[in-house]
Design an enzyme around this catalytic site. Structure first.
Site, PDB file in Angstrom:
ATOM      1  N   ASN A  65     -17.137 -45.436  27.011  1.00  0.00           N
ATOM      2  CA  ASN A  65     -17.795 -44.616  25.986  1.00  0.00           C
ATOM      3  C   ASN A  65     -18.543 -43.453  26.639  1.00  0.00           C
ATOM      4  OD1 ASN A  65     -16.995 -46.508  24.060  1.00  0.00           O
ATOM      5  ND2 ASN A  65     -18.975 -47.551  24.030  1.00  0.00           N
ATOM      6  N   GLY A 296     -26.447 -45.289  22.955  1.00  0.00           N
ATOM      7  CA  GLY A 296     -26.982 -45.215  24.327  1.00  0.00           C
ATOM      8  C   GLY A 296     -25.947 -44.712  25.314  1.00  0.00           C
ATOM      9  N   ASP A 297     -24.692 -45.106  25.103  1.00  0.00           N
ATOM     10  CA  ASP A 297     -23.602 -44.635  25.978  1.00  0.00           C
ATOM     11  C   ASP A 297     -23.386 -43.136  25.783  1.00  0.00           C
ATOM     12  OD1 ASP A 297     -23.215 -47.321  26.685  1.00  0.00           O
ATOM     13  OD2 ASP A 297     -21.735 -47.622  25.095  1.00  0.00           O
ATOM     14  N   ALA A 298     -23.456 -42.688  24.520  1.00  0.00           N
ATOM     15  CA  ALA A 298     -23.296 -41.262  24.229  1.00  0.00           C
ATOM     16  C   ALA A 298     -24.404 -40.461  24.911  1.00  0.00           C
ATOM     17  CB  ALA A 298     -23.312 -41.024  22.728  1.00  0.00           C
ATOM     18  N   GLY A 301     -23.672 -40.480  28.710  1.00  0.00           N
ATOM     19  CA  GLY A 301     -22.520 -39.621  29.001  1.00  0.00           C
ATOM     20  C   GLY A 301     -22.859 -38.153  28.851  1.00  0.00           C
TER      21      GLY A 301
END
Length: 343
Positions: A65, A296-298, A301
């Site tokens: 992600n 949180g991954d966004a 990233g």
């Protein structure tokens, strides 16, 4: 594969199976905002939600992600991702999602194995993740030594590894971390979930000295503080400073620690800081939030994409916030298409 990529990411490739259900949450005794590895009692959940509920399939895996979010803000052919998949349709779905979103898939494929999956149980604005790793935990560090992958590692400028990977792949994470340190490149780690710092503390401690950029959220930070005996395990500023000051293998490069806290301010500290810095988050209305899976991954990233582009830490946090907010407005860990310019 003779291409080169600025950002090399590694983690557990999973297909997310999303369901909205308070009933499933209670039946499997899940916490509403948590992430766990499936044990025997959870094994029926995957077939049950597909059979009895309306589900949405979304390409997932925390580091994957984050890789796709980084690709969102970087030029084409900037991000490559590795992890282990089976030779099945799930792996093809993941490849297709990565290709569409500008991430090069450099998977290790295990014949006869099933690709990992994650049941995502949504209740209100919370998400509970139940993961069955399957092929993902069969990752072999020899894959990193293959000519194709070795070239990708050597040519990358920065590295990002998900904390979930440490449940089985610490040796592989250390291969990347040590190569980054030797070459003076940036190695980033995400704590990923409270259980990682609670039950895989030894593995986290092995990788942390090589970590230049560390991501986590408020519950992961609190779990680390408790596991390490900090006096105030809910004081995010103090935890951030403690993690930034944690021993480092390559002292010539500082460590920056970034702790998100939902709609509250993100807290950042760098080695040598005496005070942590807080960055306010623009709050969203309830009707703007579709689901929080992958937010949180966004953020991580987006931050990594901006960082690789040479942006300052405040700018990186701003891009992370933009992508996190964009993600919660979509179903699952996805971003808006056509792309919205965020850098």
């Amino acid at each position: 594969m003779s291409k080169t990529f600025d950002l090399f990411c590694m983690g557990n490739p999973l297909l997310d199976i999303q369901v909205k259900s308070e009933e499933i949450l209670k039946k499997y005794k899940l916490k509403s905002n948590d992430a766990i590895l499936a044990s025997e009692e959870h094994s029926p959940i995957y077939d049950e939600i597909v059979k009895d509920y309306e589900v949405t399939y979304v390409a997932g895996g925390a580091a994957q992600n984050a890789a796709r979010a980084a690709a969102y803000v970087l030029p084409p052919d900037s991000v490559v991702y590795t992890g282990c998949v089976g030779d099945d349709d799930l792996a093809e779905q993941l490849r297709a999602a990565n290709k569409k979103e500008g991430v090069e898939s450099a998977y290790l494929v295990k014949k006869g194995e099933k690709t990992g999956a994650c049941a995502v149980v949504l209740t209100g604005h919370d998400r509970s993740l139940v993961t069955t790793l399957r092929a993902a935990e069969k990752f072999d560090k020899e894959h990193l030594a293959s000519p194709e992958i070795s070239n990708l590692i050597d040519s990358a400028k920065a590295f990002y590894v998900g904390g979930f990977f440490l449940t089985h792949g610490t040796e592989s994470a250390l291969v990347i971390a040590k190569k980054a340190a030797e070459a003076g490149k940036v190695f980033a780690l995400n704590l990923s979930a409270p259980f990682i710092v609670q039950f895989f503390k030894v593995q986290v401690e092995q990788v942390l000295p090589f970590t230049d950029l560390l991501f986590g959220n408020e519950s992961e930070a609190a779990a680390w503080a408790e596991a390490n005996g900090l006096e105030h395990p809910t004081d995010l500023r103090a935890i951030c400073l403690a993690l930034a000051a944690h021993p480092k293998n390559n002292p010539s490069r500082t460590r920056t620690v970034v702790i998100t806290n939902g709609s509250n301010s993100t807290v950042v500290a760098t080695t040598g800081d005496t005070e942590a810095t807080e960055y306010p988050v623009q709050k969203l209305r309830d009707d703007e939030i579709v689901d929080t899976n992958g937010a949180g991954d966004a953020f991580a990233g987006g931050f990594m994409g901006a960082f690789v582009s040479g942006k300052s830490i405040p700018e990186c946090v701003e891009v992370g916030h933009k992508l996190g907010a964009m993600c919660v407005g979509q179903v699952g860990p996805q971003l808006k298409w056509p792309k919205v310019k965020v850098l």
